[in-house]
Each structure stands twice: as structure tokens, then as C-alpha cells.
Design a protein around this motif. Structure first.
Motif, PDB file in Angstrom:
ATOM      1  N   PHE A 134       0.866  -1.171   0.000  1.00  0.00           N
ATOM      2  CA  PHE A 134       0.000   0.000   0.000  1.00  0.00           C
ATOM      3  C   PHE A 134       0.906   1.224   0.000  1.00  0.00           C
ATOM      4  N   GLN A 135       0.477   2.255  -0.723  1.00  0.00           N
ATOM      5  CA  GLN A 135       1.344   3.411  -0.902  1.00  0.00           C
ATOM      6  C   GLN A 135       0.533   4.704  -0.783  1.00  0.00           C
ATOM      7  N   ASP A 136       1.204   5.761  -0.327  1.00  0.00           N
ATOM      8  CA  ASP A 136       0.587   7.083  -0.220  1.00  0.00           C
ATOM      9  C   ASP A 136       0.942   7.923  -1.436  1.00  0.00           C
ATOM     10  N   HIS A 137      -0.042   8.643  -1.927  1.00  0.00           N
ATOM     11  CA  HIS A 137       0.161   9.486  -3.104  1.00  0.00           C
ATOM     12  C   HIS A 137       1.013  10.699  -2.757  1.00  0.00           C
ATOM     13  N   GLU A 138       2.011  10.962  -3.604  1.00  0.00           N
ATOM     14  CA  GLU A 138       2.881  12.119  -3.420  1.00  0.00           C
ATOM     15  C   GLU A 138       2.666  13.190  -4.481  1.00  0.00           C
ATOM     16  N   ALA A 139       2.449  12.774  -5.729  1.00  0.00           N
ATOM     17  CA  ALA A 139       2.325  13.754  -6.805  1.00  0.00           C
ATOM     18  C   ALA A 139       1.743  13.096  -8.047  1.00  0.00           C
ATOM     19  N   THR A 140       1.129  13.912  -8.879  1.00  0.00           N
ATOM     20  CA  THR A 140       0.765  13.513 -10.238  1.00  0.00           C
ATOM     21  C   THR A 140       1.236  14.613 -11.175  1.00  0.00           C
ATOM     22  N   VAL A 141       1.932  14.218 -12.227  1.00  0.00           N
ATOM     23  CA  VAL A 141       2.410  15.175 -13.221  1.00  0.00           C
ATOM     24  C   VAL A 141       1.744  14.836 -14.548  1.00  0.00           C
ATOM     25  N   TYR A 142       1.137  15.848 -15.180  1.00  0.00           N
ATOM     26  CA  TYR A 142       0.383  15.661 -16.413  1.00  0.00           C
ATOM     27  C   TYR A 142       1.146  16.195 -17.619  1.00  0.00           C
ATOM     28  N   ARG A 143       1.015  15.516 -18.717  1.00  0.00           N
ATOM     29  CA  ARG A 143       1.620  15.973 -19.962  1.00  0.00           C
ATOM     30  C   ARG A 143       0.900  17.191 -20.509  1.00  0.00           C
ATOM     31  N   GLY A 153      -1.330  19.381 -18.964  1.00  0.00           N
ATOM     32  CA  GLY A 153      -1.885  20.339 -18.020  1.00  0.00           C
ATOM     33  C   GLY A 153      -3.288  19.966 -17.592  1.00  0.00           C
ATOM     34  N   ALA A 154      -4.221  20.909 -17.720  1.00  0.00           N
ATOM     35  CA  ALA A 154      -5.591  20.688 -17.258  1.00  0.00           C
ATOM     36  C   ALA A 154      -6.427  19.881 -18.240  1.00  0.00           C
ATOM     37  N   ALA A 155      -5.899  19.620 -19.423  1.00  0.00           N
ATOM     38  CA  ALA A 155      -6.664  18.857 -20.412  1.00  0.00           C
ATOM     39  C   ALA A 155      -6.501  17.354 -20.170  1.00  0.00           C
ATOM     40  N   GLY A 156      -7.522  16.589 -20.550  1.00  0.00           N
ATOM     41  CA  GLY A 156      -7.414  15.142 -20.471  1.00  0.00           C
ATOM     42  C   GLY A 156      -7.830  14.574 -19.127  1.00  0.00           C
ATOM     43  N   PRO A 157      -7.820  13.256 -19.010  1.00  0.00           N
ATOM     44  CA  PRO A 157      -8.216  12.597 -17.769  1.00  0.00           C
ATOM     45  C   PRO A 157      -7.321  12.986 -16.602  1.00  0.00           C
ATOM     46  N   ARG A 158      -7.909  12.986 -15.401  1.00  0.00           N
ATOM     47  CA  ARG A 158      -7.176  13.241 -14.164  1.00  0.00           C
ATOM     48  C   ARG A 158      -6.685  11.908 -13.591  1.00  0.00           C
ATOM     49  N   ASP A 159      -5.897  11.984 -12.524  1.00  0.00           N
ATOM     50  CA  ASP A 159      -5.377  10.742 -11.946  1.00  0.00           C
ATOM     51  C   ASP A 159      -6.482   9.855 -11.390  1.00  0.00           C
ATOM     52  N   PHE A 160      -7.580  10.458 -10.926  1.00  0.00           N
ATOM     53  CA  PHE A 160      -8.672   9.623 -10.414  1.00  0.00           C
ATOM     54  C   PHE A 160      -9.415   8.895 -11.529  1.00  0.00           C
ATOM     55  N   HIS A 161      -9.180   9.293 -12.798  1.00  0.00           N
ATOM     56  CA  HIS A 161      -9.737   8.577 -13.950  1.00  0.00           C
ATOM     57  C   HIS A 161      -8.814   7.468 -14.458  1.00  0.00           C
ATOM     58  N   ALA A 162      -7.555   7.473 -14.025  1.00  0.00           N
ATOM     59  CA  ALA A 162      -6.506   6.730 -14.724  1.00  0.00           C
ATOM     60  C   ALA A 162      -6.766   5.233 -14.829  1.00  0.00           C
TER      61      ALA A 162
END
Length: 279
Positions: free
Chosen positions: A134-143, A145-154
């Protein structure tokens, strides 16, 4: 039935605590079925465990299974890995998102349900946990920016591949430096113009003492980061160009050692596709 399942307690629990959509935590588990058990393992996971041992649990709201066929296993590096020995070990990967702030609640449930599943003979024992934590989230980096799916969609978006990257550092201070470098410099540069839409970064957490005995205690709690690269194309496409230099980049920055870079493709739910291509 209400008395047997304590339905009134569920009504009380629904009224308290965080219930956002952010993936504050993850379960990342890479497993190797024992030789000759590939079909049996896949059917158990598809037909039972994915639901009963994961998605039916409170606060685990998204999941996806991935597979590394033999040709994908041969793309992995480094040859000497602190994660997988040999580095080709671990042909199935499962990834799950857990609601932020609900780690403790989920862990109480998962330990209890796995004890019950074991007691009821609903656990496939002929497998080895290569990398499970089990792991804790530290960061999400998007190619984009605000366009496209978010990490909760991944884990629901139809990505064509995933790359698991594990980086070890010498200590907690260096891990903080590594995380800053990944977020501000390395990942934005690597994502630009690539087939990877996003990278999620996690740090492992200690497993509870009453975990199942077949799952080893987590290593690198203070020194390790786990990266998940979500790809819009098959990872075999331009593999060397896109991912061949990840280890060198971290080493040149002097911030740690890449212990695993491993490509996967998504399984096809409900089928045995790829099972005959694991060995």
C-alpha cells in the motif's frame, strides 16, 4: 438480514469522514503465479479475487489489472534489481486507488476480509508476491496540463500501457530531493511530446503486523518512490527512445538508483488473453 450484517452501522459510517475522489493511497501488487498455475491463477483473480479481495471493499474505488508477456518482461531493467530477482519475475500487476484519508479504515477491512477468504478456501496460494505494498500518493504530473483525464480517472480510462518504475534513495532527505526534481524538472521534460499522459508518484507504507504471512513486509518505506506511467500507446512502441534512459537520468542527477523499469499492457477483463504468452 439487517441484524446479521449490521446495516444500521453502515448508515452511521456514511455520515462521517472524508469521501472525496482524490487517490490519496494505492495498492500496487506485482505477482508471479507458480509455473503451471498461470490459467488457474488468472481465473481465480478474474472470477473472484478482483471483486471479493479488492473492489468490493470500502474506499477502494478504482482498479485495473496489467500483464507482462514474455517479450515485455525482456524489456525490463536493470538486470540486477532490488525489486525482482530475476528481473523478469512478476508477470501480473494490479493497481487500485483508495480514497484520500481512508487508508486506516480500508486496512481494517482488508486484513479482516483476507483472513475470511483464507479461512473459506478462496485464496490461490500457488503464487509469489514480488512487489506488493500500500502506498501514499505524493504527486501527479500531467503531460497536457488541465486537459485530459485526471489521476482519479486513470484506472478507468482505456490506456494502452503502463510502466512501473521504482527508485531507491539513500535516505529520507534524498527522497525529498528526488521528489522535488521529479515534479519540477524530470517528469515534465519526459512527458512532453510523449505517449505518456501522466505519471503518478507514490511512497510505500508499512504493512500492519497482522497482514497475511505470504505477503512480505514492505521495503524502502523511507527511501523508495514508485512511479506509474500511463501510456496512450503500446509500451513496445519506441521503448528505447521513451523509456530506455530513465535509470541514467536518475543516476546523473545523483538522487538515487532506478531498481525497476517494467512495461505492462492491460488485461482483457473476463478472458485468458495473454496467459499463454507469459513463459
Amino acid at each position: 438480514m439487517s441484524e446479521e450484517t449490521r446495516s444500521e452501522t453502515y448508515a452511521e459510517l456514511a455520515a462521517v469522514g472524508p469521501y472525496g475522489v482524490h487517490p490519496g493511497h494505492a495498492l500496487i501488487t506485482m505477482v508471479e503465479p507458480h509455473p503451471g498455475q498461470e490459467y488457474a491463477y488468472n481465473r481465480w483473480y478474474e472470477d473472484d479475487h478482483y471483486m471479493a479481495g479488492a473492489m468490493a471493499m470500502p474506499w477502494m474505488y478504482a482498479g485495473r489489472r496489467w500483464v507482462a508477456t514474455r517479450d515485455l518482461q525482456f524489456l525490463r531493467y536493470p538486470a540486477q534489481s532490488a525489486v525482482a530477482d530475476p528481473v523478469t519475475t512478476g508477470c501480473y500487476l494490479s493497481t487500485y486507488w483508495i480514497t484520500e484519508g481512508r487508508y486506516d479504515d480500508h486496512m481494517k477491512w482488508t486484513v479482516a476480509i483476507n483472513k475470511r477468504l483464507n479461512r473459506d478456501g478462496r485464496v490461490h496460494q500457488a503464487r509469489t508476491h514480488v512487489f506488493t505494498s500500500f502506498q501514499d500518493h505524493e504527486a501527479t504530473v500531467y503531460r497536457d496540463g488541465a486537459a485530459g483525464p485526471r489521476d482519479f480517472h486513470a484506472l478507468d480510462h482505456p490506456y494502452q500501457g503502463l510502466v512501473l518504475e521504482v527508485i531507491d534513495t539513500q535516505g529520507a532527505d534524498q527522497r525529498r530531493e528526488l521528489l522535488d526534481w521529479l515534479r519540477s524538472s524530470h517528469l515534465p521534460k519526459q512527458l512532453a511530446g510523449s505517449s505518456a499522459a501522466m505519471v503518478t508518484v507514490f511512497r510505500p507504507t508499512q504493512l500492519p503486523g497482522d497482514r497475511m504471512t505470504y505477503v512480505k513486509q514492505v521495503e524502502g518505506v523511507d527511501t523508495r518512490l514508485t512511479l506509474l506511467w500511463f501510456l496512450e500507446e503500446d509500451p513496445r512502441e519506441r521503448w528505447e527512445e521513451r523509456f530506455g534512459g530513465l535509470g541514467e537520468a536518475v543516476a546523473e542527477a545523483g538522487l538515487g538508483r532506478v531498481e525497476l523499469v517494467a512495461p505492462f499492457v492491460p488485461t482483457v477483463v473476463g478472458t485468458d488473453r495473454y496467459v499463454d504468452r507469459l513463459r
